[in-house]
Scaffold this motif. Structure first.
Motif, PDB file in Angstrom:
ATOM      1  N   GLU A  38       6.356   2.194  -2.803  1.00  0.00           N
ATOM      2  CA  GLU A  38       5.421   1.412  -3.603  1.00  0.00           C
ATOM      3  C   GLU A  38       5.979   0.033  -3.930  1.00  0.00           C
ATOM      4  OE1 GLU A  38       2.616   2.215  -3.117  1.00  0.00           O
ATOM      5  OE2 GLU A  38       1.743   3.323  -4.770  1.00  0.00           O
ATOM      6  N   ASN A  39       7.291  -0.074  -4.082  1.00  0.00           N
ATOM      7  CA  ASN A  39       7.890  -1.387  -4.343  1.00  0.00           C
ATOM      8  C   ASN A  39       7.549  -2.361  -3.225  1.00  0.00           C
ATOM      9  OD1 ASN A  39       8.959  -0.308  -6.649  1.00  0.00           O
ATOM     10  ND2 ASN A  39      11.082  -0.356  -5.968  1.00  0.00           N
ATOM     11  N   GLU A  40       7.529  -1.848  -2.000  1.00  0.00           N
ATOM     12  CA  GLU A  40       7.160  -2.686  -0.866  1.00  0.00           C
ATOM     13  C   GLU A  40       5.684  -3.098  -0.954  1.00  0.00           C
ATOM     14  OE1 GLU A  40       7.852  -1.998   3.693  1.00  0.00           O
ATOM     15  OE2 GLU A  40       9.639  -1.532   2.498  1.00  0.00           O
ATOM     16  N   ASN A  41       4.828  -2.154  -1.324  1.00  0.00           N
ATOM     17  CA  ASN A  41       3.401  -2.457  -1.489  1.00  0.00           C
ATOM     18  C   ASN A  41       3.189  -3.474  -2.606  1.00  0.00           C
ATOM     19  OD1 ASN A  41       2.724  -0.623   0.551  1.00  0.00           O
ATOM     20  ND2 ASN A  41       2.637   1.068  -0.909  1.00  0.00           N
ATOM     21  N   ILE A  42       3.947  -3.326  -3.688  1.00  0.00           N
ATOM     22  CA  ILE A  42       3.854  -4.260  -4.814  1.00  0.00           C
ATOM     23  C   ILE A  42       4.286  -5.657  -4.359  1.00  0.00           C
ATOM     24  CG2 ILE A  42       4.941  -4.851  -7.035  1.00  0.00           C
ATOM     25  CD1 ILE A  42       4.854  -1.751  -7.607  1.00  0.00           C
ATOM     26  N   ARG A  43       5.345  -5.715  -3.561  1.00  0.00           N
ATOM     27  CA  ARG A  43       5.805  -7.007  -3.022  1.00  0.00           C
ATOM     28  C   ARG A  43       4.716  -7.642  -2.155  1.00  0.00           C
ATOM     29  NH1 ARG A  43       9.705  -9.715  -4.372  1.00  0.00           N
ATOM     30  NH2 ARG A  43      11.204  -8.675  -5.657  1.00  0.00           N
ATOM     31  N   ASN A  44       3.978  -6.823  -1.401  1.00  0.00           N
ATOM     32  CA  ASN A  44       2.849  -7.341  -0.624  1.00  0.00           C
ATOM     33  C   ASN A  44       1.809  -7.957  -1.550  1.00  0.00           C
ATOM     34  OD1 ASN A  44       3.954  -6.583   1.836  1.00  0.00           O
ATOM     35  ND2 ASN A  44       2.896  -4.612   1.871  1.00  0.00           N
ATOM     36  N   GLY A  45       1.571  -7.313  -2.678  1.00  0.00           N
ATOM     37  CA  GLY A  45       0.644  -7.859  -3.667  1.00  0.00           C
ATOM     38  C   GLY A  45       1.134  -9.180  -4.230  1.00  0.00           C
ATOM     39  N   LEU A  46       2.425  -9.260  -4.481  1.00  0.00           N
ATOM     40  CA  LEU A  46       3.022 -10.500  -4.979  1.00  0.00           C
ATOM     41  C   LEU A  46       2.897 -11.613  -3.940  1.00  0.00           C
ATOM     42  CD1 LEU A  46       4.713 -11.789  -7.304  1.00  0.00           C
ATOM     43  CD2 LEU A  46       6.735 -11.156  -5.977  1.00  0.00           C
ATOM     44  N   ASN A  47       3.136 -11.282  -2.680  1.00  0.00           N
ATOM     45  CA  ASN A  47       2.995 -12.281  -1.613  1.00  0.00           C
ATOM     46  C   ASN A  47       1.547 -12.740  -1.475  1.00  0.00           C
ATOM     47  OD1 ASN A  47       5.721 -12.341  -0.987  1.00  0.00           O
ATOM     48  ND2 ASN A  47       5.553 -10.669   0.468  1.00  0.00           N
ATOM     49  N   PHE A  48       0.612 -11.821  -1.645  1.00  0.00           N
ATOM     50  CA  PHE A  48      -0.799 -12.189  -1.606  1.00  0.00           C
ATOM     51  C   PHE A  48      -1.126 -13.144  -2.760  1.00  0.00           C
ATOM     52  CE2 PHE A  48      -5.287 -11.268  -2.763  1.00  0.00           C
ATOM     53  CZ  PHE A  48      -5.882 -11.842  -1.651  1.00  0.00           C
ATOM     54  N   ALA A  49      -0.572 -12.869  -3.942  1.00  0.00           N
ATOM     55  CA  ALA A  49      -0.785 -13.747  -5.099  1.00  0.00           C
ATOM     56  C   ALA A  49      -0.275 -15.155  -4.797  1.00  0.00           C
ATOM     57  CB  ALA A  49      -0.079 -13.177  -6.336  1.00  0.00           C
ATOM     58  N   LYS A  50       0.897 -15.245  -4.178  1.00  0.00           N
ATOM     59  CA  LYS A  50       1.447 -16.560  -3.806  1.00  0.00           C
ATOM     60  C   LYS A  50       0.506 -17.277  -2.844  1.00  0.00           C
ATOM     61  CE  LYS A  50       6.286 -15.247  -4.300  1.00  0.00           C
ATOM     62  NZ  LYS A  50       7.539 -14.959  -3.594  1.00  0.00           N
ATOM     63  N   LYS A  51      -0.038 -16.535  -1.877  1.00  0.00           N
ATOM     64  CA  LYS A  51      -0.954 -17.120  -0.894  1.00  0.00           C
ATOM     65  C   LYS A  51      -2.217 -17.632  -1.586  1.00  0.00           C
ATOM     66  CE  LYS A  51      -4.005 -15.730   2.844  1.00  0.00           C
ATOM     67  NZ  LYS A  51      -5.237 -15.469   2.155  1.00  0.00           N
ATOM     68  N   VAL A  52      -2.747 -16.853  -2.520  1.00  0.00           N
ATOM     69  CA  VAL A  52      -3.948 -17.270  -3.253  1.00  0.00           C
ATOM     70  C   VAL A  52      -3.676 -18.577  -3.987  1.00  0.00           C
ATOM     71  CG1 VAL A  52      -5.459 -16.684  -5.213  1.00  0.00           C
ATOM     72  CG2 VAL A  52      -4.946 -14.961  -3.475  1.00  0.00           C
ATOM     73  N   LEU A  53      -2.512 -18.679  -4.624  1.00  0.00           N
ATOM     74  CA  LEU A  53      -2.164 -19.907  -5.346  1.00  0.00           C
ATOM     75  C   LEU A  53      -1.959 -21.077  -4.389  1.00  0.00           C
ATOM     76  CD1 LEU A  53       0.264 -18.491  -8.057  1.00  0.00           C
ATOM     77  CD2 LEU A  53      -2.078 -19.309  -8.396  1.00  0.00           C
ATOM     78  N   LEU A  54      -1.295 -20.817  -3.288  1.00  0.00           N
ATOM     79  CA  LEU A  54      -0.998 -21.872  -2.316  1.00  0.00           C
ATOM     80  C   LEU A  54      -2.274 -22.421  -1.673  1.00  0.00           C
ATOM     81  CD1 LEU A  54       1.363 -23.346  -0.866  1.00  0.00           C
ATOM     82  CD2 LEU A  54       1.169 -21.607   0.918  1.00  0.00           C
ATOM     83  N   THR A  55      -3.197 -21.534  -1.323  1.00  0.00           N
ATOM     84  CA  THR A  55      -4.418 -21.950  -0.627  1.00  0.00           C
ATOM     85  C   THR A  55      -5.528 -22.347  -1.591  1.00  0.00           C
ATOM     86  OG1 THR A  55      -5.253 -19.684  -0.527  1.00  0.00           O
ATOM     87  CG2 THR A  55      -3.935 -20.461   1.356  1.00  0.00           C
ATOM     88  N   ILE A  58      11.195  -4.518 -10.508  1.00  0.00           N
ATOM     89  CA  ILE A  58      10.736  -4.616  -9.124  1.00  0.00           C
ATOM     90  C   ILE A  58      10.764  -6.074  -8.680  1.00  0.00           C
ATOM     91  CG2 ILE A  58       8.811  -4.141  -7.545  1.00  0.00           C
ATOM     92  CD1 ILE A  58       7.999  -1.930  -9.658  1.00  0.00           C
ATOM     93  N   ILE A  59      10.408  -6.967  -9.602  1.00  0.00           N
ATOM     94  CA  ILE A  59      10.544  -8.401  -9.366  1.00  0.00           C
ATOM     95  C   ILE A  59      11.319  -9.000 -10.535  1.00  0.00           C
ATOM     96  CG2 ILE A  59       8.422  -8.580  -8.006  1.00  0.00           C
ATOM     97  CD1 ILE A  59       7.092  -9.862 -10.448  1.00  0.00           C
ATOM     98  N   THR A  60      11.822 -10.191 -10.349  1.00  0.00           N
ATOM     99  CA  THR A  60      12.646 -10.827 -11.371  1.00  0.00           C
ATOM    100  C   THR A  60      11.826 -11.783 -12.238  1.00  0.00           C
ATOM    101  OG1 THR A  60      13.198 -12.715  -9.979  1.00  0.00           O
ATOM    102  CG2 THR A  60      14.636 -10.771  -9.806  1.00  0.00           C
ATOM    103  N   GLU A  61      12.392 -12.137 -13.354  1.00  0.00           N
ATOM    104  CA  GLU A  61      11.790 -13.150 -14.219  1.00  0.00           C
ATOM    105  C   GLU A  61      11.597 -14.452 -13.443  1.00  0.00           C
ATOM    106  OE1 GLU A  61      12.699 -14.527 -18.675  1.00  0.00           O
ATOM    107  OE2 GLU A  61      14.261 -15.203 -17.259  1.00  0.00           O
ATOM    108  N   GLU A  62      12.581 -14.806 -12.614  1.00  0.00           N
ATOM    109  CA  GLU A  62      12.507 -16.035 -11.834  1.00  0.00           C
ATOM    110  C   GLU A  62      11.305 -16.020 -10.889  1.00  0.00           C
ATOM    111  OE1 GLU A  62      15.440 -14.224 -12.195  1.00  0.00           O
ATOM    112  OE2 GLU A  62      16.115 -15.604 -13.749  1.00  0.00           O
ATOM    113  N   GLU A  63      10.997 -14.857 -10.313  1.00  0.00           N
ATOM    114  CA  GLU A  63       9.850 -14.765  -9.407  1.00  0.00           C
ATOM    115  C   GLU A  63       8.529 -14.982 -10.153  1.00  0.00           C
ATOM    116  OE1 GLU A  63      10.670 -11.829  -5.804  1.00  0.00           O
ATOM    117  OE2 GLU A  63      11.298 -10.948  -7.721  1.00  0.00           O
ATOM    118  N   VAL A  64       8.440 -14.464 -11.368  1.00  0.00           N
ATOM    119  CA  VAL A  64       7.220 -14.658 -12.165  1.00  0.00           C
ATOM    120  C   VAL A  64       7.095 -16.130 -12.554  1.00  0.00           C
ATOM    121  CG1 VAL A  64       5.965 -14.003 -14.257  1.00  0.00           C
ATOM    122  CG2 VAL A  64       7.286 -12.274 -13.022  1.00  0.00           C
TER     123      VAL A  64
END
Length: 163
Positions: A83-100, A119-125
Motif C-alpha cells: 500500500e505504501n507504493e500505491n500511496i506514493r502513486n497517489g502522491l505522484n498523481f497529486a504532483k502531476k495535478v499541481l504541475l499541469t 510513509i512520506i516526509t514533512e519535506e515532501e508535504v
C-alpha cells in the motif's frame, strides 16, 4: 466573489468532520464554476461514503490509489509495504495535478496521516505546497499537522469535539 483562490488550507484535529469540510469547499468551488480533484488516502477501498461525488463529475473527481479493503492501520506489514507504493502513486498523481494545473482545487484527504505514519516526509508535504501555483487551492486534511507543514500553509483550522 470566490475568495479562496490559491490558498493552502489545512483541516486538522482529533475530531470528525475534516473530510466533510474539505468536500464542502469543493462543492462551494463548483458553485463558482471551478473544478476540484479529491485524492483520498488511508481510508481503504471500503469507504464508499464519498461515492456520491461521482454524480458531480467532471467538476469533482475522486481518486483512491490504495487497493486493500481495510484501513491502513489494520494491514499486515507486507500489505502495508504494498500500500505504501500505491500511496506514493497517489502522491505522484497529486504532483502531476499541481504541475499541469489540471484542477482549480486539489484536496489531499488524510495526507497528514500519511506523513504521521512515516510513509512520506514533512519535506515532501511542504514540497507539494511550494509546487502549487498561485491559482490552485490546495486543501490538506489529517489529525496531526507538523510544525513545518503548519508554517508552509496559509490557513490552518483545527476541528475539535467540544461536547
Amino acid at each position: 466573489m470566490y475568495e479562496e483562490k490559491g490558498l493552502t488550507q489545512i483541516y486538522c484535529g482529533p475530531g470528525k468532520g475534516k473530510t466533510s469540510v474539505a468536500i464542502g469547499q469543493a462543492i462551494r468551488a463548483v458553485g463558482y464554476g471551478k473544478r476540484a480533484i479529491v485524492i483520498q488516502f488511508l481510508k481503504g477501498r471500503e469507504t464508499s461514503r464519498l461515492d456520491y461525488l461521482s454524480s458531480m463529475e467532471p467538476d469533482v473527481r475522486l481518486f483512491r490509489f490504495e487497493k486493500k479493503d481495510k484501513y491502513y492501520e489494520d494491514l499486515t506489514e507486507e500489505e502495508k509495504k504494498e500500500e505504501n507504493e500505491n500511496i506514493r502513486n497517489g502522491l505522484n498523481f497529486a504532483k502531476k495535478v499541481l504541475l499541469t494545473q489540471e484542477s482549480d482545487m486539489l484536496i489531499l484527504d488524510e495526507i497528514l496521516g500519511v506523513q504521521e505514519f512515516g510513509i512520506i516526509t514533512e519535506e515532501e508535504v511542504i514540497s507539494l505546497i511550494r509546487e502549487k501555483d498561485d491559482e490552485t487551492e490546495l486543501i490538506l486534511t489529517g489529525n496531526v499537522v507538523s510544525e513545518g507543514v503548519k508554517n508552509a500553509a496559509d490557513r490552518v483550522v483545527s476541528l475539535e469535539i467540544v461536547k
